[in-house]
Design an enzyme around this catalytic site. Sequence first.
Site, mmCIF file in Angstrom:
data_model
loop_
_atom_site.group_PDB
_atom_site.id
_atom_site.type_symbol
_atom_site.label_atom_id
_atom_site.label_comp_id
_atom_site.label_asym_id
_atom_site.label_seq_id
_atom_site.Cartn_x
_atom_site.Cartn_y
_atom_site.Cartn_z
ATOM 1 C CD GLN A 86 0.941 -9.032 -2.483
ATOM 2 O OE1 GLN A 86 1.626 -9.658 -3.254
ATOM 3 N NE2 GLN A 86 -0.348 -8.825 -2.713
ATOM 4 C CG ASP A 140 -0.407 14.536 0.694
ATOM 5 O OD1 ASP A 140 0.417 13.641 0.390
ATOM 6 O OD2 ASP A 140 -1.641 14.375 0.641
ATOM 7 N NE ARG A 159 4.587 -31.133 -7.822
ATOM 8 C CZ ARG A 159 5.363 -32.015 -7.254
ATOM 9 N NH1 ARG A 159 6.072 -32.839 -8.003
ATOM 10 N NH2 ARG A 159 5.462 -32.097 -5.948
ATOM 11 C CB THR A 171 -7.904 -5.845 -0.568
ATOM 12 O OG1 THR A 171 -7.067 -5.408 -1.637
ATOM 13 C CG2 THR A 171 -8.472 -7.209 -0.896
ATOM 14 C CB THR A 172 -9.611 -6.422 3.976
ATOM 15 O OG1 THR A 172 -8.507 -5.638 4.466
ATOM 16 C CG2 THR A 172 -9.081 -7.631 3.231
ATOM 17 C CE LYS A 211 2.491 -2.569 -4.324
ATOM 18 N NZ LYS A 211 2.158 -2.140 -2.959
ATOM 19 C CG ASP A 256 -1.878 -1.183 1.218
ATOM 20 O OD1 ASP A 256 -2.275 -1.622 0.123
ATOM 21 O OD2 ASP A 256 -2.188 -1.686 2.310
ATOM 22 C CD GLU A 257 4.690 -0.516 -0.317
ATOM 23 O OE1 GLU A 257 3.838 -0.764 -1.204
ATOM 24 O OE2 GLU A 257 5.313 -1.389 0.286
ATOM 25 N N GLY A 273 -4.496 -4.252 -3.780
ATOM 26 C CA GLY A 273 -5.482 -3.227 -4.124
ATOM 27 C C GLY A 273 -4.707 -1.991 -4.522
ATOM 28 C CG HIS A 274 -2.030 -2.046 -7.008
ATOM 29 N ND1 HIS A 274 -1.139 -2.639 -7.846
ATOM 30 C CD2 HIS A 274 -1.767 -2.559 -5.769
ATOM 31 C CE1 HIS A 274 -0.379 -3.471 -7.152
ATOM 32 N NE2 HIS A 274 -0.754 -3.443 -5.901
#
Length: 429
Positions: A228, A336, A147, A303-304, A16, A13-14, A40-41
């Site tokens: 992430q 800010d 697999r 996301t949550t 990205k 959550d930086e 979540g972007h």
Amino acid sequence: MTGTIVVGAQWGDEGKGKVTDILAKNNELTVRFQGGNNAGHTIKVGEEEYKFHLMPSGVLYNNPVAIAQGVVLNPKVLIGEIESVKKTGLDLDLHIDPRTQIIMPWHIELDIAREKAREEESVGKNKLKIGTTSRGIGPCYEDRKNRSGIRFHDLLDKDSLEGKIKNNLGIKRKLLGLYGYETGLKESEVLEEYLEFGNKLKEHNSDVSSLVNLYLNYNRNVLFEGAQGIGLDNDFGTYPYCTSSNVLASAVFPCVGLPIQEMDVVGVTKAYTTKVGPGPFPAEMDEGFAEIIREKGNEYGTTTGRPRRVGWLDLVQLNSGSALNGYKSLAITKLDVLADMEKIKVCTAYEHPTNGKIGWFPSEASQAFECRPVLREMEGFSGEEIKRAKTYSELPSGVKSFIELIEDHIKTEIKMVSTGPRREETIYK
Ligand code: GDP
Ligand code: IMO
Ligand code: MG
């Protein structure tokens, strides 16, 4: 240099999404290479806000975008995002690698059942619950490794899908039973639903490894969007309080299917630190400060919706992450939000009860839990002045001192300074 990798330098959550959107303007293809819809972007263009969980954030420039096989794909979520992108009138050119693992409904049930069991089995200080996003990410990556996974190409082949669903559901029913969970999933219904997803997505089936190799061989600019952040890496993050994929910049090579080559790596950091869920967080602030920043910076999970924990900027984490990711430059966001405080603090080292002062993130979570931050106090800076600044030289001196401290410590230049969520609220150095 034709490949650029954007990675999170903290616990996610930086910003990205914002940085990827900006860099995508000068790239011809944007690729998501790991993670799933645990990510979540957010991108803000004018008054319009886009929240993508799977769609690469470069999509807003009408250039091709791709989902590489390193991603775990929830088809329902992606179909929703495709529809919303199309509604905006953009020409979508989306490529999905046929090898991409599909998140099935039992992965989500297992994720939830396991977290519940972990909570129940936690004894005393030994807390086992990870605080996952409940999106089935971990169980899907597990199936990839053992697999038994279902891949995107299986959704396009009824016979193959039918056999795999039958087989998987039989095993998962037993497994879920061990957790005391009775699944209501029915083979025929899952088959019908996932065949329909395949039908809707089949036009996007494309060998992403070959496509990206082709672009790079022709010296065309390709952007790789990480999800992430380094603190959540499956191996180098705060294990076990982490995600289940490698989020390292170098994961691009196996996740996309590329030979090793030189790439530009952009590490994204906030001006402070946040973390969702439990686990060690040495630079965590007192709740009084945290609450101010949480409200001002809207630090609730995309996301949550969970409230994010908040800490001071952590140079130890940035430094350790730099060694792992090889940042060529940094982008700093949310200045800010940190503004208008009389004094701000930066964590320059950790104090450990037996190891003394350390400048490196410990490899064991138990040690990281014991670390206390060594904080350096700095003058705060004015939010109004930040908002007014259009160039680096116009930024208040307090911001420049803050930036110089980070650059000196990490030995990496901060090339992008974000002063608000919108594209135009960005200063380049
Ligand atoms: P990601 O997961 O790294 O893409 O980040 P998220 O989208 O989960 O969270 C970042 C949030 O901060 C989003 O709501 C962005 O719109 C917002 N954001 C990004 N840069 C800035 C900034 O410089 N200032 C402010 N106030 N918000 C920002
Ligand atoms: P972006 O890309 C913040 C966290 C979860 C949890 C842990 C494991 O938006 O930065 P998982 O569902 O992956 O098994 O959960 O990882 N987590 C994130 N935190 N940002 C993210 O993504 C995250 N993706 C996973 O909160 O603590
Ligand atoms: Mg996010």
